[in-house]
Design a protein around this motif. Structure first.
Motif, short mmCIF file in Angstrom:
data_model
loop_
_atom_site.label_atom_id
_atom_site.label_comp_id
_atom_site.label_asym_id
_atom_site.label_seq_id
_atom_site.Cartn_x
_atom_site.Cartn_y
_atom_site.Cartn_z
N MET A 67 -29.07 -1.42 -22.21
CA MET A 67 -27.87 -1.71 -21.42
C MET A 67 -27.40 -3.13 -21.71
O MET A 67 -28.19 -4.08 -21.64
N THR A 68 -26.13 -3.26 -22.05
CA THR A 68 -25.58 -4.58 -22.34
C THR A 68 -24.10 -4.61 -22.00
O THR A 68 -23.43 -3.57 -21.95
N PHE A 69 -23.58 -5.81 -21.81
CA PHE A 69 -22.15 -6.02 -21.94
C PHE A 69 -21.88 -6.06 -23.45
O PHE A 69 -22.74 -6.48 -24.22
N PRO A 70 -20.71 -5.57 -23.92
CA PRO A 70 -20.46 -5.53 -25.36
C PRO A 70 -20.67 -6.87 -26.06
O PRO A 70 -20.40 -7.93 -25.52
N LYS A 71 -21.19 -6.78 -27.28
CA LYS A 71 -21.38 -7.89 -28.21
C LYS A 71 -22.44 -8.88 -27.74
O LYS A 71 -22.33 -10.09 -27.97
N CYS A 72 -23.47 -8.35 -27.12
CA CYS A 72 -24.57 -9.19 -26.65
C CYS A 72 -25.89 -8.86 -27.34
O CYS A 72 -26.97 -9.21 -26.82
N VAL A 178 -29.94 -6.59 -22.29
CA VAL A 178 -29.82 -7.72 -23.19
C VAL A 178 -28.58 -8.52 -22.82
O VAL A 178 -27.49 -7.96 -22.67
N ILE A 179 -28.74 -9.81 -22.65
CA ILE A 179 -27.63 -10.68 -22.30
C ILE A 179 -27.54 -11.83 -23.29
O ILE A 179 -28.55 -12.30 -23.81
N ARG A 180 -26.31 -12.25 -23.54
CA ARG A 180 -26.04 -13.35 -24.46
C ARG A 180 -25.17 -14.38 -23.74
O ARG A 180 -24.41 -14.04 -22.83
N ASN A 181 -25.26 -15.63 -24.14
CA ASN A 181 -24.42 -16.61 -23.48
C ASN A 181 -22.94 -16.20 -23.63
O ASN A 181 -22.52 -15.73 -24.69
N MET A 238 -37.37 -2.62 -15.43
CA MET A 238 -36.31 -3.43 -16.02
C MET A 238 -36.92 -4.55 -16.85
O MET A 238 -37.79 -5.29 -16.38
N LEU A 239 -36.47 -4.66 -18.10
CA LEU A 239 -36.83 -5.80 -18.94
C LEU A 239 -35.54 -6.53 -19.27
O LEU A 239 -34.65 -5.98 -19.92
N PHE A 240 -35.43 -7.76 -18.82
CA PHE A 240 -34.23 -8.58 -19.02
C PHE A 240 -34.49 -9.50 -20.20
O PHE A 240 -35.41 -10.32 -20.18
N VAL A 241 -33.69 -9.37 -21.27
CA VAL A 241 -33.93 -10.09 -22.51
C VAL A 241 -32.71 -10.93 -22.86
O VAL A 241 -31.58 -10.43 -22.87
N PHE A 242 -32.94 -12.19 -23.18
CA PHE A 242 -31.86 -13.06 -23.63
C PHE A 242 -31.76 -12.99 -25.15
O PHE A 242 -32.77 -13.13 -25.87
N TYR A 243 -30.54 -12.80 -25.63
CA TYR A 243 -30.29 -12.75 -27.08
C TYR A 243 -30.81 -14.01 -27.75
O TYR A 243 -31.42 -13.96 -28.83
N GLU A 244 -30.59 -15.15 -27.12
CA GLU A 244 -30.99 -16.43 -27.71
C GLU A 244 -32.52 -16.52 -27.85
O GLU A 244 -33.01 -17.15 -28.79
N ASP A 245 -33.25 -15.89 -26.93
CA ASP A 245 -34.71 -15.86 -27.06
C ASP A 245 -35.14 -15.00 -28.24
O ASP A 245 -36.13 -15.31 -28.92
N THR A 337 -25.65 -17.64 -8.49
CA THR A 337 -26.81 -17.06 -9.17
C THR A 337 -27.61 -18.15 -9.85
O THR A 337 -27.06 -19.21 -10.19
N ASP A 338 -28.89 -17.91 -10.08
CA ASP A 338 -29.73 -18.90 -10.75
C ASP A 338 -29.90 -18.59 -12.23
O ASP A 338 -30.74 -19.19 -12.90
N ILE A 339 -29.10 -17.68 -12.76
CA ILE A 339 -29.18 -17.36 -14.18
C ILE A 339 -28.66 -18.54 -14.99
O ILE A 339 -27.66 -19.17 -14.63
N THR A 340 -29.37 -18.89 -16.06
CA THR A 340 -28.94 -19.97 -16.93
C THR A 340 -28.91 -19.48 -18.37
O THR A 340 -29.70 -18.61 -18.76
N PHE A 341 -27.99 -20.04 -19.15
CA PHE A 341 -27.81 -19.60 -20.53
C PHE A 341 -28.12 -20.74 -21.51
O PHE A 341 -27.94 -21.92 -21.20
N ASN A 342 -28.51 -20.35 -22.71
CA ASN A 342 -28.69 -21.27 -23.82
C ASN A 342 -27.42 -21.21 -24.67
O ASN A 342 -27.15 -20.19 -25.32
N TYR A 343 -26.65 -22.28 -24.66
CA TYR A 343 -25.38 -22.32 -25.40
C TYR A 343 -25.53 -22.96 -26.78
O TYR A 343 -24.55 -23.20 -27.46
#
Length: 345
Positions: A67-72, A178-181, A238-245, A337-343
């Motif tokens: 599950m993702t938002f497109p292009k992540c 999967v989430i991406r900044n 649920m496994l939440f994965v950051f693209y940057e990781d 929210t406490d979500i943080t991204f790697n830009y």
């Protein structure tokens, strides 16, 4: 005109005046465009029909939903999970076929209503659908029917948010989100919309991002999608994965996925998967989509579904004014929210 989904959410049809104006830059759908309230998700006009079908779709305990938002990082994760399950020794000939046949997208049936679809090549889906469901009407959902008839463990792609899925989804099966900044995701989405016939975007990057920020691009808005999944990140399914990781340490992420989906692969098998699903390896195998579906030529070395894949590419593209506008959008939408991204700073 409004109606309600089986889940009780309200569907609002966009008026013709808005559609005619939007057509100047964006591809449209034969049955118009709708918003699904309260979050305002923006889809083609047939989406409510398919979302209602997903509401009662029979998921299996061993399914893995990407599950993702497109292009992540969707296609990358699809290849990773499919190969971990079916090709850890790199000896499965099916790995040469399109990932979209091996890992169907349950949010894609809506897209076959696009005005440009008649000028696109979708024969792979049609051939498989006719083979497994010769008496069924493709208008009722080719991808959902293909998924329903698939044997073995299913790796399912999906761009719809949790709230539009089967009730209690996380109690039924596993989800890898999967989430991406958002800055890099917006850039990638722009290039995708620019080259694909279905989206037919003809404006500038600034115009595309403005439309995204207003929620007037298909699959927007971004934030409710992400925050709903983030709120469920501690659920055991649920496994939440950051693209940057994934970009920073793919083996670490593969080990986590290995445990989560129970594939029990060896370190050597994980290394096989990492090598086979690297961006360079995937690019060398080409796009998982017929090139006749492209609206414009690609940049040299790029593919539609696998472009640069960089972290921080937005810094090469954003003007100071655009960056300030996107920063304001991020600040306003992330303050609760406490979500943080790697830009990539």
């Amino acid at each position: 005109m409004t109606r309600r989904l089986l889940n009780g959410m309200e569907v609002v049809q966009m008026d013709e005046e808005w559609i005619e104006k939007a057509k100047k830059k964006h591809g449209m759908f034969k049955h118009g465009m709708v918003r699904i309230l309260p979050h305002g998700y923006f889809y083609g006009g047939r989406a409510p029909y398919f979302i209602d079908k997903i509401h009662t779709f029979k998921f299996r305990p061993d399914d893995v939903i990407i599950m993702t938002f497109p292009k992540c990082g969707t296609t990358w994760m699809q290849e990773i999970v499919w190969n971990m399950i079916y090709n850890p020794n790199l000896d499965n000939p099916q790995a040469k076929t399109s990932i979209f046949l091996r890992s169907p997208d349950m949010s894609q049936d809506m897209q076959f209503d696009g005005e440009e679809v008649d000028n696109m090549e979708v024969s792979e889906f049609e051939a498989l659908f006719r083979k497994i469901a010769p008496d069924k009407d493709p208008e009722e959902g080719m991808l959902l029917e293909i998924l329903d008839k698939m044997e073995g463990r299913r790796v399912i792609k999906n761009h719809y948010p949790l709230c539009l899925m089967t009730p209690g989804l996380l109690d039924k099966t596993k989800v890898i989100y999967v989430i991406r900044n958002p800055k890099d995701a917006l850039i990638s989405y722009y290039h995708f919309a620019r080259v694909m016939k279905l989206f037919r975007f003809s404006g500038t990057l600034e115009e595309f991002i403005d439309d995204c920020l207003k929620g007037e691009v298909v699959f927007m808005p971004f934030w409710p999608h992400v925050k709903e999944a983030w709120s469920q990140r501690h659920h055991p399914n649920m496994l939440f994965v950051f693209y940057e990781d994934m970009k920073a340490d793919i083996m670490k992420e593969l080990r986590s996925i290995n445990t989560f989906i129970g594939t029990n692969l060896t370190e050597q098998q994980l290394e096989n998967v990492a090598k086979f699903t690297s961006l360079s390896a995937m690019k060398s195998r080409g796009d998982p989509i017929d090139k006749r579906n492209y609206k414009t030529e690609l940049m040299e070395g790029d593919t539609v579904y696998m472009r640069k894949g960089q972290v921080g590419d937005w810094k090469n593209v954003f003007s100071p004014e655009l960056d300030a506008k996107v920063n304001k959008w991020i600040e306003e939408n992330s303050k609760d929210t406490d979500i943080t991204f790697n830009y990539g700073n």
